[in-house]
Write a protein that holds these residues in place. Structure first.
Motif, PDB file in Angstrom:
ATOM      1  N   ILE A  39      -3.017  -6.566   2.692  1.00  0.00           N
ATOM      2  CA  ILE A  39      -4.425  -6.482   2.291  1.00  0.00           C
ATOM      3  C   ILE A  39      -4.815  -7.718   1.508  1.00  0.00           C
ATOM      4  O   ILE A  39      -5.870  -8.288   1.743  1.00  0.00           O
ATOM      5  CB  ILE A  39      -4.660  -5.198   1.460  1.00  0.00           C
ATOM      6  N   MET A  86     -12.026   6.231   3.687  1.00  0.00           N
ATOM      7  CA  MET A  86     -11.836   4.947   4.332  1.00  0.00           C
ATOM      8  C   MET A  86     -10.402   4.466   4.204  1.00  0.00           C
ATOM      9  O   MET A  86      -9.816   4.555   3.128  1.00  0.00           O
ATOM     10  CB  MET A  86     -12.745   3.891   3.679  1.00  0.00           C
ATOM     11  N   HIS A  87      -9.870   3.946   5.292  1.00  0.00           N
ATOM     12  CA  HIS A  87      -8.599   3.217   5.320  1.00  0.00           C
ATOM     13  C   HIS A  87      -7.401   4.108   5.012  1.00  0.00           C
ATOM     14  O   HIS A  87      -6.577   4.319   5.868  1.00  0.00           O
ATOM     15  CB  HIS A  87      -8.638   2.024   4.357  1.00  0.00           C
ATOM     16  N   GLN A 120       0.076   1.988   4.172  1.00  0.00           N
ATOM     17  CA  GLN A 120      -1.330   2.084   3.780  1.00  0.00           C
ATOM     18  C   GLN A 120      -1.760   0.899   2.926  1.00  0.00           C
ATOM     19  O   GLN A 120      -2.946   0.681   2.728  1.00  0.00           O
ATOM     20  CB  GLN A 120      -1.581   3.394   3.029  1.00  0.00           C
ATOM     21  N   THR A 136     -11.829   8.548  10.656  1.00  0.00           N
ATOM     22  CA  THR A 136     -10.772   8.432   9.669  1.00  0.00           C
ATOM     23  C   THR A 136      -9.701   9.454  10.080  1.00  0.00           C
ATOM     24  O   THR A 136      -9.617   9.767  11.287  1.00  0.00           O
ATOM     25  CB  THR A 136     -11.313   8.640   8.231  1.00  0.00           C
ATOM     26  N   GLN A 158     -12.637   3.288  15.472  1.00  0.00           N
ATOM     27  CA  GLN A 158     -12.817   2.756  14.119  1.00  0.00           C
ATOM     28  C   GLN A 158     -13.874   3.539  13.339  1.00  0.00           C
ATOM     29  O   GLN A 158     -13.977   3.390  12.134  1.00  0.00           O
ATOM     30  CB  GLN A 158     -13.202   1.273  14.187  1.00  0.00           C
ATOM     31  N   THR A 200      -3.403  -3.993   6.075  1.00  0.00           N
ATOM     32  CA  THR A 200      -4.510  -3.898   7.007  1.00  0.00           C
ATOM     33  C   THR A 200      -3.990  -4.483   8.325  1.00  0.00           C
ATOM     34  O   THR A 200      -2.782  -4.466   8.562  1.00  0.00           O
ATOM     35  CB  THR A 200      -5.770  -4.590   6.459  1.00  0.00           C
ATOM     36  N   MET A 249     -10.646  -3.701   4.876  1.00  0.00           N
ATOM     37  CA  MET A 249     -10.357  -2.281   4.764  1.00  0.00           C
ATOM     38  C   MET A 249     -10.765  -1.530   6.014  1.00  0.00           C
ATOM     39  O   MET A 249     -11.849  -1.760   6.542  1.00  0.00           O
ATOM     40  CB  MET A 249     -11.130  -1.692   3.588  1.00  0.00           C
ATOM     41  N   HIS A 250      -9.918  -0.623   6.443  1.00  0.00           N
ATOM     42  CA  HIS A 250     -10.206   0.361   7.478  1.00  0.00           C
ATOM     43  C   HIS A 250     -10.437  -0.269   8.855  1.00  0.00           C
ATOM     44  O   HIS A 250      -9.667  -0.035   9.763  1.00  0.00           O
ATOM     45  CB  HIS A 250     -11.424   1.218   7.082  1.00  0.00           C
TER      46      HIS A 250
END
Lengths: 422, 422
Positions: free
Chosen positions: A119, A395-396, A405, B408, B405, A408, B395-396
């Motif tokens: 990330i 999110m994420h 986690q 979640t 995408q 990314t 992120m995400h």
């Protein structure tokens, strides 16, 4: 040892960004060498660590802090060894960076890969548990992220001594010492600066601590946050439950540790089996010294039950107290959880697979369980090896936040001169 | 048709949250039935749509808007059919909700599944392209998310008529009409309210429009944003490039469409082959009516090259202009991209696999390509079927944001009464 220069927060952010770039390229071997050295340095620095800890402990006692607080703050040789072992566990986990998460080709023969990358720079804001310094620093390092650690002022000397062991490990492995930095001021403004993202140099904030810390972080942060505000976890005992299992699971879910976020706070019991189930469950909880609060129907089953108010359904006790409500089957349980829950962890106890699947599908929480204790809400128990926390955002990352986690991804696309048609 | 009542923004948020809950449970068949009905309604409403569009067009002409703007705003029967076809494409795509993204067991025989669920409520803030209404609404529906659409005031009547077709489709399939709502005020305050998250009812904001819109959204939003501010995309021509391929890829990457975010803006050429490659590349670009700006070395190869300034390396032209710089091999190209790029899409042209892999690994952009045109930066070209936009955040979602995408996940954990040991 750059982090111990008098570095402004902005400069710290830039140094972290710089370190993150080289860390993203570091080999698994190099990161593991640093982690192994960190663990060794902690073990070899027992005296230094205990001396630093003694300064913090003296201040805490002078301030008349509660015994539980002082206990959490206290380092012992065995706790130092525990931190070192924790780092070695992380060294032994697979490297999450470079994982090929998906790959496919399109009809024009372009080859696509989705590949995990770090990330970037992660800010960790925590209270006074010294082990968070070692845990968070080593999880960030293994996942290729630079860490900016901001611990509570009450553990300042201890955290500083631990950070020195970590930074020495980085140096021994030839990695940038700024990959793990510690904020050297205890001002609240420093936290505010971190929450603003330090001029775009912080990618993510992870708060580790009580509800007031998390609430401040969630309301002020201008960058993404991985956190949960509270864990109001439910166990629903269905009409088709194995009642012996239900009793054991409830006791474990509530009483194994009452202070963890995965502890059950509310039990929902299907009216169809309430008469058979509730007296036993209430007695078992009472025998385990758990205070039981309940709605009127629950109270009718036992004089041991105090009256629950509306507020009880919204309360994360984090203590030996539990609220019980009788519901009209699985759908009312689902509705109660939707109304009062915190989207953390819920469990259904039933032998009816269809009912279980309905609950697993309909409950909109990060973790939904069937016939298991909510206290399994933990990265280690999920098989993630370790976690930096548990997230209830959408999110994420949701649920336990482990090494994977903390990454990314990017797409790699391999071609042979393909042009896009008009 | 609830969205056409005079609904305050807060009420709209609550209605969206309510719709999202039922939408998360809707079957694939029901969602596809709604999408099919939406497409049919658009085709059957050509006259109504053209009449609404005529009102917007008259206002636009009265305001002396540019021809290109008026063209983007204009609906035609063929463009309406295109919107309907786009919705049918989305109906034909696999349902991303309920996908099992991972599954595993732990030694205590707990069975874990990571399952895709909708994000919730998505706010889409866009300018005056009427088709975004249909695209965004249908992508959100298929992924189980409720949409709050806020289009530009210049396309208000057109967007309203399109939204009516979509909402009628929802009703025909028995879905909550508030699953796709349109903000009925053109005030800027409405955008501000959306960016604040409407009291926690909006989970995600997707801006669709120019840089100033995206910049406002990114700086003001209190909820996650999927967006890219700009696409300063690079093509690097390596010493081992197939130069004929390089020329073709560059022309496609720049000139196929100059106004898209995946258009190349800067070409980096390895000094080792600059003398052979650059005169041909410059001539080809010039023949295609592309203005070429370059550093001093590039200028030395052709009188057709204007001087590039530092500002050029930071500029997304979105026009038939390109900047060229001579670099000292792949590592200087990577450094240039790190310094000036926008982490969107970059491509290396080389026959040397080792150099290509180095570039693919080291460049920290959402999409990194080898021997292919940067204009492949598109969800459709990735095989995602459709996209709501392209994200450069970390992120995400990164790169094209398609149906997957827009989901979640949650964990389902199946047990047999497991208790967590102390």
């Amino acid at each position: 040892m750059n982090a111990f220069k008098d570095m402004s927060m902005q400069a710290m952010g830039l140094a972290a960004r710089h370190a993150a770039k080289s860390l993203a390229r570091a080999s698994t071997e190099q990161k593991n060498a640093a982690l192994t050295a960190m663990a060794r340095n902690l073990r070899q620095s027992v005296e230094t660590l205990l001396a630093a800890n003694a300064i913090d402990l003296k201040t805490a006692r002078d301030k008349d802090y509660k015994a539980a607080f002082v206990d959490r703050l206290t380092l012992t040789p065995s706790r130092i060894d525990g931190m070192a072992k924790g780092i070695e566990v992380i060294a032994a986990l697979p490297d999450p960076v470079g994982r090929i998460m998906a790959s496919w080709s399109t009809p024009n023969d372009l080859k696509f890969e989705r590949v995990a990358v770090p990330i970037g720079v992660i800010g960790i804001i925590y209270e006074s548990r010294p082990n968070v310094t070692a845990d968070a620093g080593s999880l960030c390092l293994k996942s290729g992220n630079a860490a900016i650690l901001r611990g509570g002022s009450d553990s300042f000397e201890t955290s500083k001594a631990i950070t020195q062991c970590l930074q020495q490990g980085l140096a021994e492995a030839g990695l940038d010492g700024n990959a793990i930095q510690m904020v050297m001021t205890s001002s609240r403004e420093a936290v505010g600066e971190m929450l603003s993202g330090l001029n775009g140099t912080i990618d993510l904030i992870v708060p580790r601590g009580g509800k007031s810390l998390t609430a401040r972080v969630q309301s002020e942060a201008r960058v993404p946050v991985f956190a949960h505000l509270e864990g109001i976890c439910h166990v629903y005992v269905d009409r088709d439950a194995d009642l012996a299992m239900a009793e054991k699971v409830i006791l474990n879910a509530k009483m194994r540790r009452t202070g963890v976020c995965g502890a059950a706070e509310t039990i929902l019991v299907d009216r169809a089996i309430a008469g058979e189930a509730l007296p036993k469950i209430i007695k078992a909880l009472n025998d385990a010294a758990c205070e039981v609060r309940g709605d009127a129907e629950t109270q009718a089953f036992s004089a041991l039950v105090k009256a629950a108010t509306e507020e009880d359904w919204r309360t994360e006790y984090l203590d030996a107290i539990i609220a019980i409500r009788v519901v009209d089957g699985v759908d009312q349980a689902i509705a109660h959880i939707a109304a009062y829950g915190s989207q953390h962890t819920e469990s259904i106890i039933t032998t009816n697979t269809k009912t279980a699947e309905h609950f697993l599908k309909e409950v909109d929480s990060a973790i939904v369980m069937h016939n298991a204790s909510t206290q399994f809400a933990d990265g280690g128990e999920f098989g993630f090896g370790a976690e930096i926390g548990i997230a209830t955002g959408r999110m994420h990352a949701r649920g336990p936040v482990g090494l994977e986690q903390l990454t990314t991804f990017k797409y790699k696309v391999r071609g042979a001169g393909q042009l896009r048609p008009v």
